[in-house]
Design an enzyme around this catalytic site. Structure first.
Site, PDB file in Angstrom:
ATOM      1  N   VAL A   7      86.050  77.950  22.983  1.00  0.00           N
ATOM      2  CA  VAL A   7      86.133  79.034  23.972  1.00  0.00           C
ATOM      3  C   VAL A   7      87.192  78.757  25.023  1.00  0.00           C
ATOM      4  CG1 VAL A   7      84.855  80.326  25.724  1.00  0.00           C
ATOM      5  CG2 VAL A   7      83.732  79.668  23.571  1.00  0.00           C
TER       6      VAL A   7
ATOM      7  N   ARG B 275      86.639  82.097  40.588  1.00  0.00           N
ATOM      8  CA  ARG B 275      87.091  82.925  39.464  1.00  0.00           C
ATOM      9  C   ARG B 275      86.294  84.212  39.387  1.00  0.00           C
ATOM     10  NH1 ARG B 275      90.125  84.135  34.977  1.00  0.00           N
ATOM     11  NH2 ARG B 275      88.847  85.313  33.529  1.00  0.00           N
TER      12      ARG B 275
ATOM     13  N   ASP C 110      79.114  76.563  27.959  1.00  0.00           N
ATOM     14  CA  ASP C 110      78.611  75.990  29.211  1.00  0.00           C
ATOM     15  C   ASP C 110      77.576  74.897  28.970  1.00  0.00           C
ATOM     16  OD1 ASP C 110      78.651  79.097  31.141  1.00  0.00           O
ATOM     17  OD2 ASP C 110      80.226  77.763  30.408  1.00  0.00           O
TER      18      ASP C 110
ATOM     19  N   LYS D 209      73.266  81.892  37.980  1.00  0.00           N
ATOM     20  CA  LYS D 209      74.490  81.973  38.805  1.00  0.00           C
ATOM     21  C   LYS D 209      75.412  83.062  38.276  1.00  0.00           C
ATOM     22  CE  LYS D 209      77.991  79.074  37.836  1.00  0.00           C
ATOM     23  NZ  LYS D 209      79.333  79.638  37.592  1.00  0.00           N
ATOM     24  N   ASN D 210      75.679  83.058  36.969  1.00  0.00           N
ATOM     25  CA  ASN D 210      76.687  83.964  36.418  1.00  0.00           C
ATOM     26  C   ASN D 210      76.220  85.403  36.371  1.00  0.00           C
ATOM     27  OD1 ASN D 210      78.365  81.825  36.253  1.00  0.00           O
ATOM     28  ND2 ASN D 210      78.118  81.506  34.056  1.00  0.00           N
TER      29      ASN D 210
ATOM     30  N   CYS E  49      91.701  77.167  36.236  1.00  0.00           N
ATOM     31  CA  CYS E  49      90.872  76.097  36.807  1.00  0.00           C
ATOM     32  C   CYS E  49      90.941  74.924  35.841  1.00  0.00           C
ATOM     33  CB  CYS E  49      89.446  76.587  36.988  1.00  0.00           C
ATOM     34  SG  CYS E  49      88.688  76.990  35.434  1.00  0.00           S
TER      35      CYS E  49
ATOM     36  N   ARG F  82      78.428  73.884  42.874  1.00  0.00           N
ATOM     37  CA  ARG F  82      78.765  75.285  42.585  1.00  0.00           C
ATOM     38  C   ARG F  82      77.696  75.939  41.717  1.00  0.00           C
ATOM     39  NH1 ARG F  82      83.642  76.081  39.342  1.00  0.00           N
ATOM     40  NH2 ARG F  82      82.784  78.162  39.499  1.00  0.00           N
TER      41      ARG F  82
ATOM     42  N   ARG G 104      92.556  80.726  32.093  1.00  0.00           N
ATOM     43  CA  ARG G 104      91.705  81.839  32.503  1.00  0.00           C
ATOM     44  C   ARG G 104      92.494  83.138  32.751  1.00  0.00           C
ATOM     45  NH1 ARG G 104      86.961  79.232  34.409  1.00  0.00           N
ATOM     46  NH2 ARG G 104      85.814  81.136  33.942  1.00  0.00           N
ATOM     47  N   PRO G 105      93.242  83.618  31.771  1.00  0.00           N
ATOM     48  CA  PRO G 105      93.998  84.878  31.967  1.00  0.00           C
ATOM     49  C   PRO G 105      93.054  86.060  32.175  1.00  0.00           C
ATOM     50  CG  PRO G 105      94.004  84.256  29.678  1.00  0.00           C
ATOM     51  CD  PRO G 105      93.371  83.114  30.411  1.00  0.00           C
ATOM     52  N   VAL G 106      93.600  87.168  32.639  1.00  0.00           N
ATOM     53  CA  VAL G 106      92.794  88.382  32.872  1.00  0.00           C
ATOM     54  C   VAL G 106      93.383  89.583  32.135  1.00  0.00           C
ATOM     55  CG1 VAL G 106      91.841  87.627  35.092  1.00  0.00           C
ATOM     56  CG2 VAL G 106      94.053  88.824  35.030  1.00  0.00           C
ATOM     57  N   ASP G 107      94.162  89.299  31.091  1.00  0.00           N
ATOM     58  CA  ASP G 107      94.818  90.406  30.376  1.00  0.00           C
ATOM     59  C   ASP G 107      93.811  91.399  29.791  1.00  0.00           C
ATOM     60  OD1 ASP G 107      94.242  88.046  28.820  1.00  0.00           O
ATOM     61  OD2 ASP G 107      95.059  89.115  27.104  1.00  0.00           O
ATOM     62  N   LEU G 108      92.649  90.914  29.365  1.00  0.00           N
ATOM     63  CA  LEU G 108      91.663  91.830  28.762  1.00  0.00           C
ATOM     64  C   LEU G 108      91.030  92.725  29.827  1.00  0.00           C
ATOM     65  CD1 LEU G 108      89.990  89.353  26.244  1.00  0.00           C
ATOM     66  CD2 LEU G 108      91.770  91.059  25.778  1.00  0.00           C
TER      67      LEU G 108
HETATM   68  C1  EPZ Z   1      82.159  83.545  32.058  1.00  0.00           C
HETATM   69  O1  EPZ Z   1      83.499  83.250  32.392  1.00  0.00           O
HETATM   70  C2  EPZ Z   1      81.323  82.518  32.802  1.00  0.00           C
HETATM   71  N1  EPZ Z   1      81.551  82.638  34.241  1.00  0.00           N
HETATM   72  C3  EPZ Z   1      81.704  81.104  32.346  1.00  0.00           C
HETATM   73  O2  EPZ Z   1      80.826  80.191  32.999  1.00  0.00           O
HETATM   74  C4  EPZ Z   1      81.477  80.998  30.837  1.00  0.00           C
HETATM   75  O3  EPZ Z   1      81.879  79.726  30.390  1.00  0.00           O
HETATM   76  C5  EPZ Z   1      82.299  82.082  30.130  1.00  0.00           C
HETATM   77  O4  EPZ Z   1      81.934  83.385  30.642  1.00  0.00           O
HETATM   78  C6  EPZ Z   1      82.070  82.088  28.621  1.00  0.00           C
HETATM   79  O5  EPZ Z   1      80.707  82.268  28.352  1.00  0.00           O
HETATM   80  C7  EPZ Z   1      80.967  83.664  34.916  1.00  0.00           C
HETATM   81  O6  EPZ Z   1      80.280  84.497  34.357  1.00  0.00           O
HETATM   82  C8  EPZ Z   1      81.214  83.699  36.383  1.00  0.00           C
HETATM   83  P1  EPZ Z   1      85.465  84.765  29.288  1.00  0.00           P
HETATM   84  P2  EPZ Z   1      84.678  84.288  31.968  1.00  0.00           P
HETATM   85  O7  EPZ Z   1      86.244  85.881  29.861  1.00  0.00           O
HETATM   86  O8  EPZ Z   1      84.183  85.671  32.046  1.00  0.00           O
HETATM   87  C9  EPZ Z   1      89.739  84.147  27.430  1.00  0.00           C
HETATM   88  C10 EPZ Z   1      80.254  78.244  34.167  1.00  0.00           C
HETATM   89  O9  EPZ Z   1      80.355  77.035  33.890  1.00  0.00           O
HETATM   90  N2  EPZ Z   1      90.123  85.369  28.170  1.00  0.00           N
HETATM   91  O10 EPZ Z   1      84.355  85.081  28.324  1.00  0.00           O
HETATM   92  O11 EPZ Z   1      85.885  83.931  32.735  1.00  0.00           O
HETATM   93  C11 EPZ Z   1      89.493  82.991  28.368  1.00  0.00           C
HETATM   94  O12 EPZ Z   1      90.708  82.341  28.695  1.00  0.00           O
HETATM   95  C12 EPZ Z   1      81.396  79.193  33.872  1.00  0.00           C
HETATM   96  O13 EPZ Z   1      79.226  78.772  34.668  1.00  0.00           O
HETATM   97  C13 EPZ Z   1      91.382  85.928  27.918  1.00  0.00           C
HETATM   98  O14 EPZ Z   1      92.166  85.415  27.110  1.00  0.00           O
HETATM   99  O15 EPZ Z   1      84.875  83.864  30.443  1.00  0.00           O
HETATM  100  C14 EPZ Z   1      88.585  82.094  27.566  1.00  0.00           C
HETATM  101  O16 EPZ Z   1      89.354  81.300  26.699  1.00  0.00           O
HETATM  102  C15 EPZ Z   1      82.598  78.483  33.283  1.00  0.00           C
HETATM  103  N3  EPZ Z   1      91.743  87.049  28.605  1.00  0.00           N
HETATM  104  C16 EPZ Z   1      87.760  83.089  26.741  1.00  0.00           C
HETATM  105  O17 EPZ Z   1      88.469  84.337  26.803  1.00  0.00           O
HETATM  106  C17 EPZ Z   1      90.895  87.651  29.516  1.00  0.00           C
HETATM  107  O18 EPZ Z   1      91.271  88.687  30.088  1.00  0.00           O
HETATM  108  C18 EPZ Z   1      86.361  83.321  27.292  1.00  0.00           C
HETATM  109  O19 EPZ Z   1      86.489  83.729  28.619  1.00  0.00           O
HETATM  110  C19 EPZ Z   1      89.634  87.060  29.748  1.00  0.00           C
HETATM  111  C20 EPZ Z   1      89.265  85.926  29.067  1.00  0.00           C
END
Ligand code: EPZ
Length: 460
Positions: free
Chosen positions: A346, A111, A324, A40-41, A135, A416, A140-144
């Protein structure tokens, strides 16, 4: 990680009497072989990446999931044509991408739709994408993502809940990610494929889905080195061409079925799989006492050991133990011998399955972000409600071992991320049915199974 507001431990919305639900008669052993669907991801990221080219792309092994349908709708809203051409194949025609803004109501429900920001910006020079809502599992911030695009020369501003990014032409840059975010790594990598010059992403995410995305982009003509390591180097090109690509198998679905085998003390064959995608999960399951063997190219066999022993789990970015898989393993540890400590590092709110597992007779308490799991002899069936995608999988796994009837509402979470999970489990001998609206879960009598017969699982 971004500054995370502490989120209240939200309890699941009560199940409405008309909600569909799963009914499981637990205590039965499983057997046989299960086929794993596409990831999926990875599929979601590849669908976003197809916007980087003007030419049609064809993706094979795309799972039939609610999230995929939602991403298709989002691409369609941008003028992109998405056509299922076979059971798990999608044709994406991005030639007519003309709209640089995505509708809030669609983005807010998925997301991963935020992943279209980088490709649209790289293609059209401008993008207006609503901030993806938080969620159940976190803010789930997007600052990075934003800081990464700014390092490529984009002007980015966020107001009224909209991320607006502009760049006449992106130029290569060097980015150090404070946290190896999967999404941010993917956003920056996709945008950098069309930037002028070289981009270096340091402290990049190393997940297999990042590697799959890099391989897809390279099949479109992108120059990417180092995907799967902490440093990814992208040399921008003028344009990318269309591609036909096969999505990797879903390692989290594989891990979910491995957990189902363990908790029911069954022998299952699971494939296709790349074992290197699951090294931490395989190692942890072996530590708990399961026997895990590679029984052919891309097929794992999981069978019960003498006991299921407690162990500690700390979720980490890849190659660490995947977040996950945390909920699914909590279900197995709930009936393992001894006390386990599970640390979710995480996401800040990914322990909401604890109260629901305790309703099934587990003995789990949460202390400052850690779950202390005291193994019990057996779980007992009860009505429960899923709170998020992987929590719903954990409840299914627990229901397979719980004696009596378990009903699980909140199936929109499960649908989902899992393609026909009850059909795959039925084929392995599980007593699991999906009930459509009408009979309320609580009316479903919690009849005690008429004593598990010889073929059923002994209490773990
Ligand atoms: C991906 O989410 C996956 N989703 C998630 O799977 C998975 O749990 C996650 O990676 C970690 O492996 C998809 O690929 C669609 P992250 P993503 O950015 O990219 C923080 C599932 O169940 N962060 O690696 O959103 C964030 O808050 C889903 O299939 C920032 O602070 O995960 C989190 O604490 C759930 N700023 C950590 O990083 C940012 O700009 C990891 O998030 C981005 C993230």
């Amino acid at each position: 990680m971004g500054i995370e507001p502490s989120l209240p431990q939200s309890s699941p919305a009560p199940a409405r009497l008309t909600d569909p639900y799963l009914q499981i008669e637990g205590g039965y052993r499983l057997s046989g072989e299960v086929t794993i669907s596409g990831a999926k991801n990875s599929s979601l990221a590849l669908m976003a990446a197809s916007l980087l080219t003007m030419e049609p792309c064809r993706l094979h092994n795309v799972p039939k999931l609610a999230d995929i349908r939602m991403m298709s709708a989002i691409l369609e809203s941008l003028g992109v044509r998405v056509k299922p051409v076979a059971d798990n194949t999608l044709d994406i025609d991005p030639r007519f991408l003309s709209v640089h803004r995505a509708p809030y109501e669609l983005v807010n429900s998925l997301r991963a739709s935020f992943f279209i920001l980088g490709p649209i910006l790289a293609r059209l020079g401008m993008a207006r994408i609503p901030l993806p809502g938080g969620c159940a599992i976190g803010a789930r911030p997007v600052d990075l993502h934003v800081r990464g695009l700014q390092a490529l020369g984009a002007q980015v501003r966020i107001e009224h809940g909209i991320v607006e990014a502009r760049a006449r032409k992106l130029r290569g840059g060097r980015i150090y990610l404070d946290y190896p975010s999967v999404g941010a790594t993917e956003t920056i990598m996709m945008a950098a494929t069309l930037a002028e010059g070289e981009t270096v992403i340091e402290n990049a995410a190393q997940e297999p889905e990042v590697v799959d995305l890099a391989n897809f982009c390279r099949s479109m003509g992108a120059h990417i080195r180092g995907a799967g390591s902490k440093t990814i180097v992208i040399s921008g090109v003028l344009r990318l061409h269309g591609s036909e690509y096969h999505v990797i198998p879903d390692r989290i679905e594989t891990g979910t079925f491995m957990a189902a085998a363990a908790i029911t003390r069954s022998t299952l064959r699971i494939g296709p799989v790349f074992p290197e995608h699951l090294a931490a999960v395989i190692a942890k399951l072996r530590e708990m006492g399961s026997v895990v063997n590679l029984v052919g190219p891309g097929t794992l066999e999981v069978s019960p050991g003498r006991v299921m022993a407690a162990t500690d789990i700390e979720t980490l970015p890849f190659p660490g133990f995947p977040t996950d898989m945390q909920a699914q393993f909590m279900s197995v540890l709930a009936v393992s011998e001894g006390t386990s400590i599970i640390s979710e590092t995480v996401f800040e709110n990914r322990l909401m399955h604890v109260p629901e597992l305790n309703r099934l007779g587990a003995d789990i308490r949460v202390r400052s972000g850690h779950a202390i799991v005291r193994g019990v002899l057996k779980l007992s069936g009860a009505p429960v409600v899923a709170t998020d995608l992987r929590a719903s999988a954990a409840l299914v796994i627990a229901g397979l071992a719980a004696h009596g009837t378990t009903t699980i509402a909140g199936l929109h979470h499960l649908d989902r991320g899992y393609e026909s999970i009850e059909r795959k489990l039925q084929a392995l001998g599980a007593r699991i049915e999906r009930h459509l609206p009408g009979a309320a879960p609580s009316e479903v009598s919690n009849a005690v199974a008429a004593g598990p017969d010889a073929a059923t699982v002994a209490p773990a």
